[in-house]
Design an enzyme around this catalytic site. Structure first.
Site, PDB file in Angstrom:
ATOM      1  N   ASP A  17       0.813   4.903   5.924  1.00  0.00           N
ATOM      2  CA  ASP A  17       2.176   4.510   5.589  1.00  0.00           C
ATOM      3  C   ASP A  17       3.107   5.058   6.667  1.00  0.00           C
ATOM      4  O   ASP A  17       3.797   6.057   6.479  1.00  0.00           O
ATOM      5  CB  ASP A  17       2.541   5.075   4.213  1.00  0.00           C
ATOM      6  CG  ASP A  17       3.778   4.418   3.619  1.00  0.00           C
ATOM      7  OD1 ASP A  17       4.158   3.332   4.090  1.00  0.00           O
ATOM      8  OD2 ASP A  17       4.356   4.999   2.679  1.00  0.00           O
ATOM      9  N   GLU A  92       8.085  -5.858   6.893  1.00  0.00           N
ATOM     10  CA  GLU A  92       8.974  -6.103   5.751  1.00  0.00           C
ATOM     11  C   GLU A  92      10.151  -7.004   6.088  1.00  0.00           C
ATOM     12  O   GLU A  92      10.813  -6.843   7.119  1.00  0.00           O
ATOM     13  CB  GLU A  92       9.495  -4.767   5.206  1.00  0.00           C
ATOM     14  CG  GLU A  92      10.260  -4.903   3.907  1.00  0.00           C
ATOM     15  CD  GLU A  92      10.131  -3.668   3.028  1.00  0.00           C
ATOM     16  OE1 GLU A  92      10.863  -3.591   2.035  1.00  0.00           O
ATOM     17  OE2 GLU A  92       9.295  -2.799   3.330  1.00  0.00           O
ATOM     18  N   LYS A 128       5.934  -8.155   3.752  1.00  0.00           N
ATOM     19  CA  LYS A 128       6.396  -7.334   2.626  1.00  0.00           C
ATOM     20  C   LYS A 128       7.701  -7.891   2.072  1.00  0.00           C
ATOM     21  O   LYS A 128       8.654  -8.144   2.814  1.00  0.00           O
ATOM     22  CB  LYS A 128       6.614  -5.884   3.065  1.00  0.00           C
ATOM     23  CG  LYS A 128       5.341  -5.100   3.256  1.00  0.00           C
ATOM     24  CD  LYS A 128       5.612  -3.655   3.626  1.00  0.00           C
ATOM     25  CE  LYS A 128       6.016  -2.821   2.439  1.00  0.00           C
ATOM     26  NZ  LYS A 128       6.123  -1.382   2.797  1.00  0.00           N
ATOM     27  N   THR A 152       6.369  -5.237  -2.685  1.00  0.00           N
ATOM     28  CA  THR A 152       6.623  -3.804  -2.677  1.00  0.00           C
ATOM     29  C   THR A 152       7.723  -3.425  -3.664  1.00  0.00           C
ATOM     30  O   THR A 152       8.311  -4.277  -4.313  1.00  0.00           O
ATOM     31  CB  THR A 152       6.977  -3.336  -1.249  1.00  0.00           C
ATOM     32  OG1 THR A 152       7.022  -1.908  -1.209  1.00  0.00           O
ATOM     33  CG2 THR A 152       8.311  -3.911  -0.793  1.00  0.00           C
ATOM     34  N   PHE A 174       4.707   2.038  -6.766  1.00  0.00           N
ATOM     35  CA  PHE A 174       5.120   3.335  -6.252  1.00  0.00           C
ATOM     36  C   PHE A 174       4.787   4.452  -7.235  1.00  0.00           C
ATOM     37  O   PHE A 174       4.866   4.266  -8.443  1.00  0.00           O
ATOM     38  CB  PHE A 174       6.616   3.330  -5.954  1.00  0.00           C
ATOM     39  CG  PHE A 174       6.963   2.673  -4.637  1.00  0.00           C
ATOM     40  CD1 PHE A 174       6.209   1.630  -4.135  1.00  0.00           C
ATOM     41  CD2 PHE A 174       8.049   3.109  -3.902  1.00  0.00           C
ATOM     42  CE1 PHE A 174       6.518   1.021  -2.924  1.00  0.00           C
ATOM     43  CE2 PHE A 174       8.372   2.508  -2.683  1.00  0.00           C
ATOM     44  CZ  PHE A 174       7.613   1.471  -2.198  1.00  0.00           C
TER      45      PHE A 174
END
Length: 322
Positions: A17, A92, A128, A152, A174
């Site tokens: 990440d 993203e 994303k 996400t 998350f």
């Protein structure tokens, strides 16, 4: 005994990440994910200065505006990452587009075109998107075009189910941000792992997906500790920061599987409606707040990156174009 990181690789696909190229080289993950915050951080590192300057100078000579330069920068980092990992790289879409389905689809197509122009096929890229209702619908369109998506900012089961029913390739539920919210709301400093709200949320989503036979990949994200990562060992994929990858690499203890797919149920659940999706984010205060907060924070970091690019354009004697 192999390190916990090596043991984890036998149970889950390990994803980095980060946009830090040196960290990728060190920890050898299968895939890599980025977001506006991580791109901002990577762009500010001395070892990335040459790459950033090159992208800005080339785009400036071509007369491209700041928006296009930011897109090129995100893709260029992604291209570099594809040279370091054998698997997938996530890029993203702008957080400011999170409630505009058509704009997200257009931006995703642009990203893929830019990747393909640099010799990276769409099979190496995940787009994303924030898991808003519009993000889910954008993913549905893109997946039909062979553009795989990573949904996400997943904080609830309903978000996860909507993404799976839309055919999203992968979701990122998350962990740490959920735990943070509950610690603040309940006035606690910590939770035992088995009671950790973030860990419980991902376990619940994973179990539900396996029981329903959803093909969508579950990738736990946003970890605050190596212990949270270990508590989800066996999840399809886990995206972990370089700092926590380092902790796991240094730990020679034993790691046991925490998640295993059970038998799929015989019946399938009904499609989730837009009304039910939106109401779930109203009823679940944590999920609604964290989704909006995440979108807002990614947007703020994107604005910081924009200002950095504008400043470099000024040093080149170029007036930033809107």
């Amino acid at each position: 005994m192999p390190s916990k990181l090596e043991q984890l690789r036998d149970l889950s696909v390990v994803v980095a990440d980060t946009g830090d190229l040196s960290a990728i080289e060190r920890y050898r993950p299968q895939d890599c994910t980025t977001n506006p915050s991580l791109i901002l951080k990577a762009a500010q590192q001395p070892e990335s200065a040459g790459l950033v300057r090159e992208v800005i100078e080339q785009a400036a000579r071509a007369g491209e505006d700041v928006e296009r330069i930011l897109d090129r920068l995100a893709v260029r980092f992604g291209v570099e990452l594809t040279r370091l990992v054998p698997g997938l790289v996530s890029t993203e879409v702008d957080a400011s587009l999170s409630f505009d389905r058509d704009a997200m689809v257009t931006k995703a197509r642009d990203f893929i075109a830019m990747y393909e122009a640099q010799g990276v096929g769409r099979e190496r890229v995940l787009i994303k998107l924030a898991t808003t209702w519009e993000g889910v619908r954008a993913a549905e369109i893109l997946e039909r075009e062979g553009i795989r998506c990573n949904l996400t900012l997943v904080f609830s089961l309903e978000q996860a189910v909507a993404a799976a029913q839309a055919g999203a390739f992968l979701i990122s539920p998350f962990v740490g941000r959920i735990t943070d919210w509950y610690k603040k709301a309940e006035g606690k400093d910590s939770y035992p792992l088995e009671e950790d709200p973030g860990v419980q949320s991902v376990r619940r989503i994973y179990a539900h997906f396996k029981s329903q036979g959803y093909a969508t990949v579950v990738m736990g994200a946003s970890f605050r500790s190596a212990a949270q990562v270990e508590a989800l060992a066996g999840c399809d994929r886990l995206t972990v920061s370089p700092a926590l990858l380092g902790e796991l690499e240094a730990d020679q203890g034993s790691l046991t599987r925490a998640l295993t797919p059970g038998e799929a149920a015989t019946g399938k659940e009904e499609p989730l409606s837009e009304g039910a999706f939106r109401w779930a984010l109203i009823e679940n205060q944590m999920a609604g707040e964290k989704l909006n907060e995440g979108i807002r924070q990614f947007h703020l970091d994107a604005l910081k990156l924009r200002r950095m690019v504008e400043e470099q354009l000024r040093t080149l004697g170029k007036q930033p174009a809107d």
